[in-house]
Write a protein that holds these residues in place. Structure first.
Motif, PDB file in Angstrom:
ATOM      1  N   HIS A  12      28.203   7.902  45.958  1.00 42.20           N
ATOM      2  CA  HIS A  12      29.016   8.077  44.761  1.00 42.20           C
ATOM      3  C   HIS A  12      28.819   9.494  44.232  1.00 42.20           C
ATOM      4  N   ALA A  17      25.140   7.053  38.581  1.00 45.35           N
ATOM      5  CA  ALA A  17      26.021   5.898  38.420  1.00 45.35           C
ATOM      6  C   ALA A  17      25.856   4.849  39.508  1.00 45.35           C
ATOM      7  N   MET A  18      25.358   5.228  40.663  1.00 42.81           N
ATOM      8  CA  MET A  18      25.262   4.292  41.782  1.00 42.81           C
ATOM      9  C   MET A  18      23.984   4.537  42.555  1.00 42.81           C
ATOM     10  N   TYR A  36      31.426  -0.888  45.673  1.00 45.77           N
ATOM     11  CA  TYR A  36      30.508  -1.112  44.567  1.00 45.77           C
ATOM     12  C   TYR A  36      31.303  -1.352  43.305  1.00 45.77           C
ATOM     13  N   PHE A  37      30.618  -1.919  42.322  1.00 46.32           N
ATOM     14  CA  PHE A  37      31.204  -2.160  41.007  1.00 46.32           C
ATOM     15  C   PHE A  37      30.094  -2.049  39.979  1.00 46.32           C
ATOM     16  N   TRP A  38      30.485  -1.982  38.703  1.00 51.96           N
ATOM     17  CA  TRP A  38      29.508  -1.818  37.630  1.00 51.96           C
ATOM     18  C   TRP A  38      29.479  -3.070  36.782  1.00 51.96           C
ATOM     19  N   PRO A  43      34.216  -2.779  35.101  1.00 49.73           N
ATOM     20  CA  PRO A  43      33.476  -2.800  36.367  1.00 49.73           C
ATOM     21  C   PRO A  43      34.076  -1.987  37.509  1.00 49.73           C
ATOM     22  N   ALA A  46      32.654   3.846  37.224  1.00 52.46           N
ATOM     23  CA  ALA A  46      31.284   4.113  36.800  1.00 52.46           C
ATOM     24  C   ALA A  46      31.186   4.085  35.285  1.00 52.46           C
ATOM     25  N   TYR A  55      23.597   3.179  33.875  1.00 51.48           N
ATOM     26  CA  TYR A  55      24.675   2.658  34.698  1.00 51.48           C
ATOM     27  C   TYR A  55      24.066   1.522  35.518  1.00 51.48           C
ATOM     28  N   SER A  57      24.884  -0.846  38.428  1.00 50.40           N
ATOM     29  CA  SER A  57      25.869  -1.025  39.487  1.00 50.40           C
ATOM     30  C   SER A  57      25.446  -2.137  40.446  1.00 50.40           C
ATOM     31  N   THR A  77      21.791  -5.331  43.583  1.00 52.82           N
ATOM     32  CA  THR A  77      21.887  -4.775  42.240  1.00 52.82           C
ATOM     33  C   THR A  77      20.508  -4.561  41.638  1.00 52.82           C
ATOM     34  N   GLU A  90      25.550  -8.813  32.069  1.00 52.32           N
ATOM     35  CA  GLU A  90      25.694  -8.246  33.411  1.00 52.32           C
ATOM     36  C   GLU A  90      25.868  -9.350  34.447  1.00 52.32           C
TER      37      GLU A  90
END
Length: 169
Positions: A12, A17-18, A36-38, A43, A46, A55, A57, A77, A90
């Motif tokens: 990323h 962020a990742m 990936y997602f947040w 989501p 980032a 962040y 992720s 995660t 989350e």
């Protein structure tokens, strides 16, 4: 030096962020799709969510076993370190994605530092959908997973916390 494993996700552009990349052995499985997602209110990009200062992720990869052709998804995660109320939000986002994968007929494996003990509301919510691998393993260890960021992995820490998991459905 190559160890023979491949990273599923592209790096990323924002290194903060990742951080939950998944590595796999291309001799035994092949990558079908990954991303990936947040774990936030947004989501798909980032973002820091639910009041977390980080962040949070989740990386995912759909893998196909080269011998059997069976496909499954691995999600990895690291939940918020400090606030259980944030972790619960989350987990709601996480479960939404996991349920989408299950609806595709995929077995789901979730690994990660969940920053939650086995008796926490976070694990209670996850256990409504997922089974803890430690509970069903034919052989396992009772070692706690929190190491206080020390270099001596063999040291027994007074906290006696288990916060890292491998869950599946």
């Amino acid at each position: 030096v190559s160890i023979g494993y491949k990273r599923a996700q592209q790096i990323h552009p924002n290194p903060e962020a990742m951080k939950n990349y998944i590595w796999y052995n291309p001799q035994t499985v092949k990558e079908v799709e990954s991303g990936y997602f947040w774990l936030s209110e947004t989501p798909t990009y980032a973002s820091k969510g639910f009041g977390s200062e980080y962040y949070i992720s989740a990386a995912w990869v759909i893998l196909e076993n080269r011998s059997t052709g069976v496909r499954y998804v691995h999600v990895n995660t690291h939940l918020d370190a400090y606030h259980e109320d944030i972790r619960l939000k989350e987990v709601e986002v996480l479960l939404s994605y996991l349920n989408d994968f299950r609806a595709q007929g995929l077995a789901v494996f979730l690994t990660g530092d969940l920053n939650s003990t086995p008796d926490s509301p976070v694990l209670t919510a996850l256990h409504e959908v997922l089974t803890d691998g430690r509970a069903t393993a034919e052989k396992t260890v009772a070692t706690h997973s929190y190491n206080a960021y020390a270099n001596d992995e063999s040291k027994v820490y007074p906290s006696r916390k288990t916060i890292d998991y491998c869950l599946f459905a």
